[in-house]
Scaffold this active site. Structure first.
Site, PDB file in Angstrom:
ATOM      1  N   HIS A 263     -13.281  -4.981   2.762  1.00  0.00           N
ATOM      2  CA  HIS A 263     -12.294  -4.272   3.582  1.00  0.00           C
ATOM      3  C   HIS A 263     -12.846  -2.889   3.881  1.00  0.00           C
ATOM      4  O   HIS A 263     -13.510  -2.288   3.037  1.00  0.00           O
ATOM      5  CB  HIS A 263     -10.967  -4.156   2.824  1.00  0.00           C
ATOM      6  CG  HIS A 263      -9.928  -3.353   3.547  1.00  0.00           C
ATOM      7  ND1 HIS A 263      -9.440  -3.714   4.781  1.00  0.00           N
ATOM      8  CD2 HIS A 263      -9.280  -2.205   3.214  1.00  0.00           C
ATOM      9  CE1 HIS A 263      -8.537  -2.824   5.177  1.00  0.00           C
ATOM     10  NE2 HIS A 263      -8.427  -1.899   4.244  1.00  0.00           N
TER      11      HIS A 263
ATOM     12  N   GLU B 169       2.685   5.062  -4.083  1.00  0.00           N
ATOM     13  CA  GLU B 169       2.719   5.972  -5.243  1.00  0.00           C
ATOM     14  C   GLU B 169       4.077   6.671  -5.435  1.00  0.00           C
ATOM     15  O   GLU B 169       4.368   7.021  -6.598  1.00  0.00           O
ATOM     16  CB  GLU B 169       1.604   7.015  -5.103  1.00  0.00           C
ATOM     17  CG  GLU B 169       0.202   6.439  -5.248  1.00  0.00           C
ATOM     18  CD  GLU B 169      -0.240   5.617  -4.030  1.00  0.00           C
ATOM     19  OE1 GLU B 169      -1.008   4.652  -4.207  1.00  0.00           O
ATOM     20  OE2 GLU B 169       0.209   5.915  -2.914  1.00  0.00           O
TER      21      GLU B 169
ATOM     22  N   ARG C 227      -1.448  -1.054  -4.720  1.00  0.00           N
ATOM     23  CA  ARG C 227      -2.340   0.075  -4.984  1.00  0.00           C
ATOM     24  C   ARG C 227      -1.858   0.872  -6.190  1.00  0.00           C
ATOM     25  O   ARG C 227      -2.640   1.275  -7.036  1.00  0.00           O
ATOM     26  CB  ARG C 227      -2.442   0.980  -3.751  1.00  0.00           C
ATOM     27  CG  ARG C 227      -3.547   2.020  -3.877  1.00  0.00           C
ATOM     28  CD  ARG C 227      -3.824   2.728  -2.581  1.00  0.00           C
ATOM     29  NE  ARG C 227      -2.765   3.685  -2.214  1.00  0.00           N
ATOM     30  CZ  ARG C 227      -2.814   4.459  -1.142  1.00  0.00           C
ATOM     31  NH1 ARG C 227      -3.835   4.369  -0.307  1.00  0.00           N
ATOM     32  NH2 ARG C 227      -1.834   5.306  -0.880  1.00  0.00           N
TER      33      ARG C 227
ATOM     34  N   ASP D 195       0.848  -1.186   0.000  1.00  0.00           N
ATOM     35  CA  ASP D 195       0.000   0.000   0.000  1.00  0.00           C
ATOM     36  C   ASP D 195       0.890   1.244   0.000  1.00  0.00           C
ATOM     37  O   ASP D 195       2.115   1.156   0.142  1.00  0.00           O
ATOM     38  CB  ASP D 195      -0.881  -0.047   1.258  1.00  0.00           C
ATOM     39  CG  ASP D 195      -2.044   0.930   1.223  1.00  0.00           C
ATOM     40  OD1 ASP D 195      -2.281   1.546   0.170  1.00  0.00           O
ATOM     41  OD2 ASP D 195      -2.715   1.070   2.263  1.00  0.00           O
TER      42      ASP D 195
END
Length: 669
Positions: free
Chosen positions: A412, A258, A338, A255
């Protein structure tokens, strides 16, 4: 379909929950266009720099402008001419999706803020007692000590290895979360991930190239591994290996990659230079390349972060996939990322991020998963019932119905949101969720074959209707129905309070999945009943679906559903292997059976028998048999059957556990 009237797409990966008209988690500079005459083409710009892509109206054809602020203009053009052929050509360039293990196709349960191992075990027990077919349990950051990667909290999770073992004995896989930010504030010699990385000098540097860039994420101040450096991959492998020696896990959820940053650029800010403030800044959220991420001028092994930002998550996916493969090279690993870039599907699955518990986000998840399949990421889903905010029983039940047909099926949600597991709203909803997840489980043989085709040939697993009906222009603007492969049409409810749904049926013969009744469409809308406990499913004529129907002494029993087309024909495939070994297909360790119906004869032909496991047929069902047969022969044996005059369905039950799934010939007259 996307409106070409000055629509702009901005590509610069960002920790941004799904939102229209802004840059989000992934960057895929690829488009597919359906032209007049139903031919298609695709264009891919292999460029990882920030960019705007603007669609412009025009007559007779619209145009498209790329505004990239770096890199080279490396274009690939794919001539199709069919939509699925464009995607096959594209994935041949970027790499095709990984082949998931069967457990990865099941239902996954997760919760940020579950709190303790006791709570986790109690939840799993409750869900399983409700009969929910649960495949895997996920662990969010609350399992960690002080939110530190590769640790666990002894106070709340005690012996985490023992907890994991208990779940494994219940048949569950276990997946842990790991963020890229590595805490740099622990005492020296007490935190291996930082100490080891510091010695190996593998963290991203500031613009001077002399100091590690320091940002801030969940554990406080952090540094970021530079996954463009080959040394970092071995560093990451070492961390995964050491932690797995303490706690067994089957997959890793990466996660915040980016990469996300809770300060702008770094705790020391960023310099004022041409990388931080280029002459043209694409329409990024925050109006700055460094907003919620690290400085664009930060130095990495291969180049500046300005050039590598959009591939950070891609490179972490590569490293994590490699690390899991090294733990057990015989098994197919699961990485969930992600952040994505072109080619990420080779290494990782994807979820659509921090969505909201709204019908709007439920609806938008459908085009999101379809786009990702076009981008070569077949294993994709959204957080069922939504991540942010509190769901309602109606919304959650509708979302479970849709989520049962996401390629990646996981519930989730946020630690501050109320419970939304399948049992959270009582027995009636639990029963409805069980029903739809049981349908998913029964269809796994078909889904598994589709994933193999995606892995080997580049086919999409889920697809828009226009992929199968490119000459039907009505399908171009359908965003809220979709197909699993070529055979299964899914028509979910996407609005609150609805008990009916308007579904479009392209010109073909369709069968209701539940009643088995036929509908010969000329290309038309149909209003369907949609009670709260049901999602509309239809089987396309001409398909044979292999489904799991029973077990006998632990071995799978298959029900073969042959849905005849208007000419009385159908075909399909059964692919069986051990369900998880990495090289089964490459080494021929599988069973492949071609199924064909023609002229009232159904033939199963085994073209490869490289898998020795036992599987049997317990039922053959043929839909669309216009005239009641007088006799049915299975391998020359006169066999009993039933026939429904109302639905025109012939059902042939076979002796449980004794009729092998191999070469078969069934004839009826």
């Amino acid at each position: 379909m996307i409106n070409p009237n000055w629509t702009r797409f901005t590509m610069w990966n960002k920790d941004q929950p799904p939102l229209e008209d802004t840059n989000e988690y992934g960057d895929h500079p690829f488009y597919l266009s359906v032209e007049s005459g139903a031919s298609s083409h695709g264009v891919f710009l292999l460029n990882s720099n920030a960019m705007d892509v603007v669609l412009q109206p025009g007559t007779p054809n619209p145009s498209l402008t790329y505004r990239t602020i770096g890199g080279i203009l490396d274009f690939y053009i794919f001539m199709g001419p069919k939509p699925n052929e464009v995607i096959k050509q594209y994935t041949e360039v970027i790499g095709r999706t990984f082949f998931p293990a069967i457990w990865q196709l099941g239902f996954h349960l997760s919760r940020w803020g579950i709190g303790t191992a006791t709570n986790l075990l109690a939840l799993v027990d409750k869900v399983q007692k409700a009969g929910i077919p649960l495949s895997a349990q996920w662990y969010d950051i609350d399992y960690m000590k002080d939110k530190l990667d590769f640790t666990w909290d002894n106070k709340t999770y005690g012996d985490l290895a023992a907890t994991v073992w208990k779940l494994r004995t219940k048949g569950l896989a276990n997946v842990i979360i790991v963020d890229p930010g590595i805490s740099n504030s622990r005492p020296g010699g007490r935190y291996l991930p930082y100490d080891s990385g510091f010695v190996k000098d593998i963290f991203i540097k500031d613009s001077t190239g002399t100091k590690n860039l320091v940002g801030k994420v969940w554990p406080g101040t952090v540094v970021f591994p530079d996954f463009s450096n080959k040394k970092t991959k071995y560093y990451w492998l070492h961390l995964v290996t050491k932690f797995r020696e303490l706690v067994y896990f089957d997959g890793i959820w990466i996660d915040m990659n980016e990469p996300s940053n809770m300060v702008t650029g770094s705790i020391d800010g960023c310099p004022d230079n041409s990388l931080e403030n280029p002459p043209y800044v694409p329409a990024v959220r925050g109006n700055s390349l460094r907003f919620n991420t690290i400085c664009a001028s930060a130095k990495q092994h291969l180049s500046s972060h300005y050039n590598l930002h959009n591939v950070y998550g891609f490179q972490e996916s590569q490293a994590t996939h490699m690390a899991l493969r090294a733990q057990d090279s015989s098994k197919r690993p699961l990485v969930l990322s992600r952040s994505t870039f072109a080619g990420s599907g080779q290494y990782a699955a994807h979820w659509t991020g921090d969505n909201n518990s709204t019908f709007s986000d439920l609806a938008k998840s459908i085009p999101a998963i379809l786009r990702m399949n076009m981008f070569g990421i077949s294993m994709v889903g959204a957080d069922i019932c939504g991540f942010n905010g509190n769901t309602t029983e109606e919304l959650c039940q509708r979302w479970y119905q849709l989520g049962a047909f996401y390629p990646f099926c996981r519930n989730h949600n946020h630690k501050d949101s109320k419970d939304q597991d399948p049992t959270a709203f009582g027995d009636n909803m639990a029963a409805a969720v069980k029903k739809v997840l049981d349908i998913r489980h029964s269809l796994i043989p078909y889904f598994y074959y589709l994933f193999l085709q995606s892995h080997v040939n580049g086919d999409t697993v889920v697809r828009p209707l226009f992929f199968e009906y490119p000459s039907d222009s009505t399908t171009y603007n359908i965003n809220y129905q979709f197909m699993w492969g070529k055979c299964l049409l899914v028509s979910p409810v996407v609005t609150a309070g609805a008990t009916k749904v308007t579904a479009y049926f392209p010109a073909d013969l369709w069968y209701d999945f539940y009643t088995l009744s036929a509908f010969d469409s000329k290309g038309e809308n149909k209003i369907l009943d949609a009670p709260l406990d049901m999602i509309n499913l239809h089987v396309r004529g001409g398909c044979i679906l292999p489904t799991l129907h029973s077990t006998w002494r632990g071995n799978p029993g298959y029900k073969l559903i042959a849905a005849l087309d208007s000419t009385g024909e159908a075909n399909g495939t059964v692919y069986i292997d051990d369900g998880g070994t990495f090289w089964t297909y490459t080494n021929g360790l599988y069973r492949w059976i071609d199924m064909v119906v023609s002229n009232q004869i159904m033939t199963l032909t085994m073209t490869r028998n490289g898998f020795m496991g036992w599987a049997f047929i317990d039922t053959i069902q043929v839909l669309g048999v216009d005239t009641e047969p007088s006799v049915v022969f299975v391998n020359t044996v006169n066999t009993s059957f039933t026939y429904n005059n109302d639905t025109l369905v012939m059902t042939v039950p076979l002796t449980e556990g004794t009729f092998p799934l191999t070469n078969v010939k069934m004839k009826w007259t």
